[in-house]
Design a protein around this motif. Structure first.
Motif, PDB file in Angstrom:
ATOM      1  N   ALA A   1       0.832  -1.204   0.000  1.00 27.40           N
ATOM      2  CA  ALA A   1       0.000   0.000   0.000  1.00 27.40           C
ATOM      3  C   ALA A   1       0.865   1.251   0.000  1.00 27.40           C
ATOM      4  O   ALA A   1       0.560   2.239  -0.677  1.00 27.40           O
ATOM      5  N   ALA A   2       1.982   1.199   0.744  1.00 28.87           N
ATOM      6  CA  ALA A   2       2.877   2.358   0.793  1.00 28.87           C
ATOM      7  C   ALA A   2       3.514   2.619  -0.567  1.00 28.87           C
ATOM      8  O   ALA A   2       3.624   3.774  -1.008  1.00 28.87           O
ATOM      9  N   LEU A   3       3.944   1.561  -1.236  1.00 29.35           N
ATOM     10  CA  LEU A   3       4.570   1.726  -2.549  1.00 29.35           C
ATOM     11  C   LEU A   3       3.538   2.146  -3.588  1.00 29.35           C
ATOM     12  O   LEU A   3       3.844   2.912  -4.503  1.00 29.35           O
ATOM     13  N   ARG A   4       2.326   1.678  -3.410  1.00 27.13           N
ATOM     14  CA  ARG A   4       1.261   1.973  -4.366  1.00 27.13           C
ATOM     15  C   ARG A   4       0.994   3.471  -4.482  1.00 27.13           C
ATOM     16  O   ARG A   4       0.604   3.962  -5.541  1.00 27.13           O
TER      17      ARG A   4
ATOM     18  N   GLY B   1       3.049   5.831  -4.734  1.00 28.91           N
ATOM     19  CA  GLY B   1       3.965   6.504  -5.643  1.00 28.91           C
ATOM     20  C   GLY B   1       3.791   6.116  -7.093  1.00 28.91           C
ATOM     21  O   GLY B   1       4.540   6.577  -7.961  1.00 28.91           O
ATOM     22  N   ILE B   2       2.808   5.275  -7.385  1.00 35.27           N
ATOM     23  CA  ILE B   2       2.614   4.764  -8.739  1.00 35.27           C
ATOM     24  C   ILE B   2       1.620   5.622  -9.510  1.00 35.27           C
ATOM     25  O   ILE B   2       0.595   6.058  -8.978  1.00 35.27           O
TER      26      ILE B   2
ATOM     27  N   ARG C   1      12.163   5.296 -15.186  1.00 36.37           N
ATOM     28  CA  ARG C   1      10.976   4.674 -14.602  1.00 36.37           C
ATOM     29  C   ARG C   1      10.952   3.194 -14.947  1.00 36.37           C
ATOM     30  O   ARG C   1      11.485   2.767 -15.974  1.00 36.37           O
ATOM     31  N   LEU C   2      10.325   2.414 -14.084  1.00 37.97           N
ATOM     32  CA  LEU C   2      10.021   1.032 -14.429  1.00 37.97           C
ATOM     33  C   LEU C   2       8.500   0.913 -14.535  1.00 37.97           C
ATOM     34  O   LEU C   2       7.751   1.748 -14.015  1.00 37.97           O
ATOM     35  N   TYR C   3       8.050  -0.110 -15.214  1.00 40.03           N
ATOM     36  CA  TYR C   3       6.631  -0.253 -15.519  1.00 40.03           C
ATOM     37  C   TYR C   3       6.154  -1.672 -15.246  1.00 40.03           C
ATOM     38  O   TYR C   3       6.914  -2.631 -15.385  1.00 40.03           O
TER      39      TYR C   3
ATOM     40  N   LEU D   1       6.584   3.674 -12.041  1.00 39.23           N
ATOM     41  CA  LEU D   1       7.172   4.122 -10.788  1.00 39.23           C
ATOM     42  C   LEU D   1       8.555   4.677 -11.061  1.00 39.23           C
ATOM     43  O   LEU D   1       9.404   4.006 -11.655  1.00 39.23           O
ATOM     44  N   GLY D   2       8.796   5.917 -10.647  1.00 40.97           N
ATOM     45  CA  GLY D   2      10.069   6.578 -10.901  1.00 40.97           C
ATOM     46  C   GLY D   2      11.206   5.957 -10.102  1.00 40.97           C
ATOM     47  O   GLY D   2      11.042   5.582  -8.940  1.00 40.97           O
TER      48      GLY D   2
END
Length: 232
Positions: free
Chosen positions: A28-31, A33-34, A54-56, A112-113
Motif C-alpha cells: 500500500a505504501a509503494l502503491r 507513488g505509482i 521509470r520502471l513499468y 514508478l520513478g
C-alpha cells in the motif's frame, strides 16, 4: 480502450516481482507513488537510447520490446502481458534504454520513478532481492534464446515460442489451448529470428499435422505434447 473485463490493479501488481515480497502495508505504501497510464495500440512508450528513469508493470494488454539495427531491421525481444515488469534494468545500471517499448495492443501500465524507488528499497533488501531474481531469470531466458538460435532449427524455435506465449496468454477451450498472441506474421518471424516465409512454412506444417490451427494473430494448440517434442 477495449478490454475483456474489469482488471483489479492491486491483483495484477501483486504478481510483479517488485510487489511479490511485500506485505499488505508495504504494498500500500509503494502503491501511493505509482502513476497509471494508458497507451493505444502502436503507441511508443519509450525508444531505444532514451534515458531510463521509470520502471513499468503491465496492468492490461500487451507491450512489445524491440531493438532496431542500423539498417532498420527490427528484432522483437519480448512480448509482455499483465503482471510482467520492464524498465527495471536502468534502476541498477542507469544508462540509456537498451530497447524500445511499444503497445502491441491497447494497454494500461503502472509506472514508478527510479528516484522514488531507490530510497524506498534501501530498507527493504527482500524486495531488491526479488528484483535481482527477476533480472537473473531474464538473463537466463536470453541465454536460452541465444542457444536456440545456434542449436535449434526454425520449426523448433517456432514451436517453443508458441508454447512460451501459451504459458502466459493461453486460454483453455474445448478444442485446445487458444493463444491470442496479437503478433503479425512479420512480428512472429522477428520473435524467433527467422524469415516470415520460413516461419509460415513451419506453421503450415504444424497445422497439417493437426498439432494446431492458425487464426488471425492467434493459434489454437491441439497437441501441445507433440509441439513440445518438436521444439526440443
Amino acid at each position: 480502450m477495449e478490454r475483456g473485463g474489469t482488471v483489479n490493479t492491486d491483483d495484477v501488481l501483486g504478481k510483479a516481482p517488485l510487489f511479490a515480497a511485500l506485505d499488505r502495508e508495504g504494498a500500500a505504501a509503494l502503491r501511493t507513488g505509482i502513476s497509471e497510464m494508458e497507451l493505444h495500440k502502436g503507441q511508443i512508450l519509450f525508444s531505444e537510447g532514451e534515458t531510463g528513469d521509470r520502471l513499468y508493470v503491465v496492468l492490461d494488454g500487451k507491450i512489445k520490446l524491440i531493438r532496431t539495427a542500423s539498417d532498420g531491421r527490427e528484432n522483437l525481444l519480448s512480448v509482455l502481458g499483465p503482471g510482467e515488469m520492464f524498465g527495471e534494468l536502468s534502476l541498477f545500471d542507469p544508462r540509456p534504454r537498451t530497447a524500445s517499448a511499444i503497445a502491441l495492443t491497447d494497454a494500461r501500465l503502472a509506472g514508478l520513478g527510479h528516484d522514488d524507488l531507490r530510497p524506498w528499497l534501501t530498507g527493504r533488501p527482500e524486495v531488491a532481492l526479488h528484483l535481482l531474481r527477476a533480472l537473473a531469470q531474464r538473463l537466463r531466458r536470453t541465454n536460452d534464446v541465444m542457444a536456440d538460435l545456434v542449436f535449434t532449427d526454425v520449426p523448433g524455435r517456432v514451436g517453443k515460442a508458441l508454447l512460451d506465449l501459451a504459458e502466459r496468454f493461453g486460454e483453455r477451450t474445448d478444442e485446445g489451448l487458444r493463444v491470442h498472441h496479437d503478433l503479425t506474421q512479420e512480428e512472429l518471424a522477428q520473435y524467433v529470428g527467422a524469415s516470415r516465409e520460413t516461419v509460415n512454412k513451419a506453421l503450415a506444417d504444424f497445422a497439417q499435422r493437426g498439432w494446431l490451427r492458425i487464426e488471425a494473430k492467434a493459434v489454437v494448440i491441439m497437441d501441445a505434447d507433440r509441439l513440445q517434442a518438436r521444439s526440443r
